[in-house]
Enzyme design. Structure first.
Site, PDB file in Angstrom:
ATOM      1  N   THR A  71       5.107   1.791 -14.024  1.00  0.00           N
ATOM      2  CA  THR A  71       4.344   2.761 -14.830  1.00  0.00           C
ATOM      3  C   THR A  71       5.195   3.266 -15.996  1.00  0.00           C
ATOM      4  O   THR A  71       6.409   3.073 -16.027  1.00  0.00           O
ATOM      5  CB  THR A  71       3.938   3.970 -13.970  1.00  0.00           C
ATOM      6  OG1 THR A  71       5.142   4.614 -13.524  1.00  0.00           O
ATOM      7  CG2 THR A  71       3.099   3.555 -12.764  1.00  0.00           C
ATOM      8  N   GLU A  74       3.607  -3.545 -13.636  1.00  0.00           N
ATOM      9  CA  GLU A  74       5.006  -3.884 -13.989  1.00  0.00           C
ATOM     10  C   GLU A  74       5.832  -2.623 -14.207  1.00  0.00           C
ATOM     11  O   GLU A  74       6.737  -2.611 -15.037  1.00  0.00           O
ATOM     12  CB  GLU A  74       5.069  -4.730 -15.259  1.00  0.00           C
ATOM     13  CG  GLU A  74       4.506  -6.100 -15.113  1.00  0.00           C
ATOM     14  CD  GLU A  74       5.412  -7.021 -14.340  1.00  0.00           C
ATOM     15  OE1 GLU A  74       6.554  -7.239 -14.750  1.00  0.00           O
ATOM     16  OE2 GLU A  74       4.969  -7.504 -13.294  1.00  0.00           O
ATOM     17  N   PRO A  92       0.818  -1.219   0.000  1.00  0.00           N
ATOM     18  CA  PRO A  92       0.000   0.000   0.000  1.00  0.00           C
ATOM     19  C   PRO A  92       0.856   1.276   0.000  1.00  0.00           C
ATOM     20  O   PRO A  92       0.511   2.253  -0.663  1.00  0.00           O
ATOM     21  CB  PRO A  92      -0.821  -0.130   1.294  1.00  0.00           C
ATOM     22  CG  PRO A  92      -0.924  -1.616   1.511  1.00  0.00           C
ATOM     23  CD  PRO A  92       0.365  -2.193   1.011  1.00  0.00           C
ATOM     24  N   GLY A 143     -17.848   4.530 -33.400  1.00  0.00           N
ATOM     25  CA  GLY A 143     -18.862   5.505 -32.985  1.00  0.00           C
ATOM     26  C   GLY A 143     -19.620   5.002 -31.758  1.00  0.00           C
ATOM     27  O   GLY A 143     -19.029   4.423 -30.849  1.00  0.00           O
ATOM     28  N   ARG A 175     -19.551  -0.643 -42.460  1.00  0.00           N
ATOM     29  CA  ARG A 175     -20.534   0.402 -42.110  1.00  0.00           C
ATOM     30  C   ARG A 175     -20.536   1.534 -43.143  1.00  0.00           C
ATOM     31  O   ARG A 175     -19.474   2.023 -43.530  1.00  0.00           O
ATOM     32  CB  ARG A 175     -20.168   0.950 -40.729  1.00  0.00           C
ATOM     33  CG  ARG A 175     -20.901   2.191 -40.304  1.00  0.00           C
ATOM     34  CD  ARG A 175     -22.022   1.855 -39.393  1.00  0.00           C
ATOM     35  NE  ARG A 175     -22.651   3.057 -38.834  1.00  0.00           N
ATOM     36  CZ  ARG A 175     -23.916   3.079 -38.457  1.00  0.00           C
ATOM     37  NH1 ARG A 175     -24.675   2.014 -38.596  1.00  0.00           N
ATOM     38  NH2 ARG A 175     -24.428   4.170 -37.935  1.00  0.00           N
TER      39      ARG A 175
HETATM   40  C1  FAD Z   1      -4.519  -4.488 -12.348  1.00  0.00           C
HETATM   41  C2  FAD Z   1      -3.204  -4.392 -11.631  1.00  0.00           C
HETATM   42  C3  FAD Z   1      -2.473  -5.537 -11.396  1.00  0.00           C
HETATM   43  C4  FAD Z   1      -1.266  -5.470 -10.700  1.00  0.00           C
HETATM   44  N1  FAD Z   1      -0.567  -6.628 -10.424  1.00  0.00           N
HETATM   45  C5  FAD Z   1       0.494  -6.583  -9.585  1.00  0.00           C
HETATM   46  C6  FAD Z   1       1.135  -7.797  -9.137  1.00  0.00           C
HETATM   47  O1  FAD Z   1       0.772  -8.902  -9.537  1.00  0.00           O
HETATM   48  N2  FAD Z   1       2.137  -7.700  -8.244  1.00  0.00           N
HETATM   49  C7  FAD Z   1       2.572  -6.511  -7.760  1.00  0.00           C
HETATM   50  O2  FAD Z   1       3.482  -6.500  -6.940  1.00  0.00           O
HETATM   51  N3  FAD Z   1       2.012  -5.339  -8.181  1.00  0.00           N
HETATM   52  C8  FAD Z   1       0.979  -5.352  -9.062  1.00  0.00           C
HETATM   53  N4  FAD Z   1       0.376  -4.185  -9.470  1.00  0.00           N
HETATM   54  C9  FAD Z   1       0.843  -2.927  -8.898  1.00  0.00           C
HETATM   55  C10 FAD Z   1       1.532  -2.023  -9.907  1.00  0.00           C
HETATM   56  O3  FAD Z   1       2.762  -2.551 -10.279  1.00  0.00           O
HETATM   57  C11 FAD Z   1       1.621  -0.624  -9.249  1.00  0.00           C
HETATM   58  O4  FAD Z   1       0.301  -0.114  -9.212  1.00  0.00           O
HETATM   59  C12 FAD Z   1       2.546   0.305  -9.987  1.00  0.00           C
HETATM   60  O5  FAD Z   1       3.874  -0.138  -9.876  1.00  0.00           O
HETATM   61  C13 FAD Z   1       2.448   1.734  -9.475  1.00  0.00           C
HETATM   62  O6  FAD Z   1       2.488   1.804  -8.090  1.00  0.00           O
HETATM   63  P1  FAD Z   1       1.358   2.641  -7.305  1.00  0.00           P
HETATM   64  O7  FAD Z   1       0.049   2.183  -7.797  1.00  0.00           O
HETATM   65  O8  FAD Z   1       1.633   2.536  -5.864  1.00  0.00           O
HETATM   66  O9  FAD Z   1       1.538   4.146  -7.804  1.00  0.00           O
HETATM   67  P2  FAD Z   1       2.598   5.216  -7.270  1.00  0.00           P
HETATM   68  O10 FAD Z   1       3.938   4.600  -7.144  1.00  0.00           O
HETATM   69  O11 FAD Z   1       2.020   5.884  -6.079  1.00  0.00           O
HETATM   70  O12 FAD Z   1       2.634   6.238  -8.487  1.00  0.00           O
HETATM   71  C14 FAD Z   1       1.604   7.190  -8.742  1.00  0.00           C
HETATM   72  C15 FAD Z   1       2.026   8.056  -9.918  1.00  0.00           C
HETATM   73  O13 FAD Z   1       3.260   8.714  -9.628  1.00  0.00           O
HETATM   74  C16 FAD Z   1       4.220   8.418 -10.616  1.00  0.00           C
HETATM   75  N5  FAD Z   1       5.568   8.317 -10.038  1.00  0.00           N
HETATM   76  C17 FAD Z   1       5.959   7.627  -8.932  1.00  0.00           C
HETATM   77  N6  FAD Z   1       7.277   7.727  -8.770  1.00  0.00           N
HETATM   78  C18 FAD Z   1       7.747   8.497  -9.775  1.00  0.00           C
HETATM   79  C19 FAD Z   1       9.033   8.957 -10.165  1.00  0.00           C
HETATM   80  N7  FAD Z   1      10.142   8.620  -9.478  1.00  0.00           N
HETATM   81  N8  FAD Z   1       9.137   9.726 -11.273  1.00  0.00           N
HETATM   82  C20 FAD Z   1       8.037  10.053 -11.970  1.00  0.00           C
HETATM   83  N9  FAD Z   1       6.792   9.648 -11.672  1.00  0.00           N
HETATM   84  C21 FAD Z   1       6.652   8.865 -10.589  1.00  0.00           C
HETATM   85  C22 FAD Z   1       3.792   7.075 -11.191  1.00  0.00           C
HETATM   86  O14 FAD Z   1       4.338   6.885 -12.472  1.00  0.00           O
HETATM   87  C23 FAD Z   1       2.287   7.223 -11.190  1.00  0.00           C
HETATM   88  O15 FAD Z   1       1.865   7.922 -12.329  1.00  0.00           O
HETATM   89  C24 FAD Z   1      -0.799  -4.221 -10.228  1.00  0.00           C
HETATM   90  C25 FAD Z   1      -1.537  -3.057 -10.500  1.00  0.00           C
HETATM   91  C26 FAD Z   1      -2.718  -3.130 -11.184  1.00  0.00           C
HETATM   92  C27 FAD Z   1      -3.492  -1.869 -11.432  1.00  0.00           C
END
Ligand code: FAD
Length: 384
Positions: A367, A365, A128, A341, A270
């Site tokens: 962002t 994996e 979290p 559409g 279409r």
């Molecule tokens: C459907 C789904 C399946 C997933 N499956 C897995 C899984 O199997 N195992 C697992 O471990 N995780 C899993 N994840 C988690 C996923 O890898 C994370 O959500 C992701 O790495 C981003 O972490 P966060 O959500 O805490 O966002 P945050 O880290 O809080 O980021 C929020 C925003 O800030 C940006 N940001 C953060 N740090 C920086 C930086 N240094 N520079 C620029 N921008 C930054 C991010 O790019 C993003 O836009 C899953 C997520 C989803 C949605």
């Protein structure tokens, strides 16, 4: 330089296409998406057809190919359907950590059932409070007698409520400096006392895949569940990402191609203003742009996979493929909905599902921003 797939690769690709033609039922797929249901029956059949862990060695039930062949399977499955394709391609999520770092006993115990369609795997890295930054973790593992004892919470864990075992990244040495040098990966089996998984509800896309929060409350796992070396977990997971991010690029590529296929066929069928949509130059240019984006995503994804199979691990190229294919999926599915559409907004026409499923490609994996950081640091050099 040779851009042609081998005969063996074409055969694998064609066998997936045949599988999709015979097994993907549109009505059932829409229902699974709406009810957030994992496609258990198709998963079993996909495993029987040899599409799960195709890149695992034959002794562990795979076909002993490189990851390029797995990329082709994933691309085709997601082209066939974004929701089913993603769910199937993630049933072995994180199994590669066992494959690359596990003992022969661990590989036999966990990988053979995965390829047979008996086990589903998962990987808990995100917490979290630690998503993009997993260099410090609050989930701890301490050695007590013949066990590791795990406490903490992981979130967004794919396959959380359906997996049989998980790779869990833990802070094992709380005094390590920097903290990631004290992280260890452990295998936790479902049903272990103190372990619970709770589904995260209301997900926008990839609804046939479970995504859950995992809680560890004094969870004891045997010392034999150590995966790889103690305090090397962070590095092992980064190496895994070098491989798994190419697979996500392939998911995104397949989703983009699938949305393009559907938009093209709609534009041909279409008519408005007495002409087919495909006769409007505006539509033709949209299709040309979409096809060009898909093709560049394919080139990058295949190159990253090929490079990996040559033993050249290149995080920059992997991140480029994942970032570019993810953006392509978002842009191409958006344009596909536009070409359809109003019909594009209806579940019956499928592209709305591709559109919702595409966005996650830019989030999990790592962002797209994190991929950009990886690319930039490789270009500029660390610390500059
Ligand atoms: C459907 C789904 C399946 C997933 N499956 C897995 C899984 O199997 N195992 C697992 O471990 N995780 C899993 N994840 C988690 C996923 O890898 C994370 O959500 C992701 O790495 C981003 O972490 P966060 O959500 O805490 O966002 P945050 O880290 O809080 O980021 C929020 C925003 O800030 C940006 N940001 C953060 N740090 C920086 C930086 N240094 N520079 C620029 N921008 C930054 C991010 O790019 C993003 O836009 C899953 C997520 C989803 C949605």
């Amino acid at each position: 330089m040779d851009f042609e797939l081998t005969e063996h690769q074409k055969k694998i690709q064609n066998s997936v296409r045949e599988f999709i033609r015979s097994e993907f039922d549109k009505d059932k797929i829409r229902e699974w998406d709406q009810t957030h249901t994992f496609p258990r029956e198709i998963w079993k059949k996909a495993a029987q057809s040899g599409f799960i862990g195709v890149h695992f060695p034959q002794e562990y039930g795979g076909r002993g190919t490189g990851i390029t062949e797995n990329i082709l399977v994933v691309e085709e499955l997601c082209r066939g359907d974004s929701g089913v394709g993603v769910a199937l391609s993630l049933v072995d999520f994180s199994s590669e950590v066992v494959l690359r770092f596990g003992t022969p006993e661990q590989k036999t115990k966990y990988l053979i059932p995965v390829t047979k369609g008996e086990f589903i795997s998962g990987g808990g890295y995100t917490e979290p409070d630690h998503g993009s930054d997993i260099t410090l973790l609050f989930t701890t593992a301490s050695k007590q007698g013949d066990s590791y004892v795990i406490n903490g919470t992981k979130t967004f864990t794919t396959n959380g409520t359906i997996a049989d075992f998980f790779i869990v990244l833990c802070q094992a040495d709380p005094d390590a400096k920097p903290p990631y040098r004290g992280q260890t990966t452990l295998i936790v089996e479902k049903g272990t006392r103190g372990f619970t998984a709770t589904e995260l509800s209301g997900k926008m896309g990839i609804r046939m895949t479970s995504t859950a929060q995992l809680s560890f409350n004094d969870v004891h796992v045997p010392l034999a569940n150590l995966l790889g070396a103690e305090n090397r977990g962070f590095y092992q997971v980064l190496e895994f990402f070098d491989e798994s991010r190419i697979e996500i690029a392939a998911q995104a590529l397949g989703i983009a191609q699938g949305a393009f296929d559907r938009a093209l066929s709609h534009a041909r069928e279409r008519s408005q203003f007495g002409r087919k949509l495909a006769d409007f130059q505006m539509t033709q240019h949209k299709l040309a742009d979409m096809a060009t984006k898909v093709e560049t995503a394919r080139l990058l994804t295949y190159k990253a996979a090929w490079n990996y199979d040559q033993g050249r691990i290149d995080p920059k190229l992997t991140s480029m493929a994942k970032m570019h294919a993810g953006r392509t999926a978002v842009e191409v599915t958006d344009e596909a909905v536009q070409i359809l559409g109003g019909y594009g907004c209806l579940a019956e026409y499928d592209v709305e599902r591709f559109y919702r499923d595409a966005k996650i490609m830019e989030i999990y994996e790592g962002t797209k921003e994190i991929q950009k950081n990886t690319i930039a640091s490789a270009l500029i050099g660390k610390g500059k």
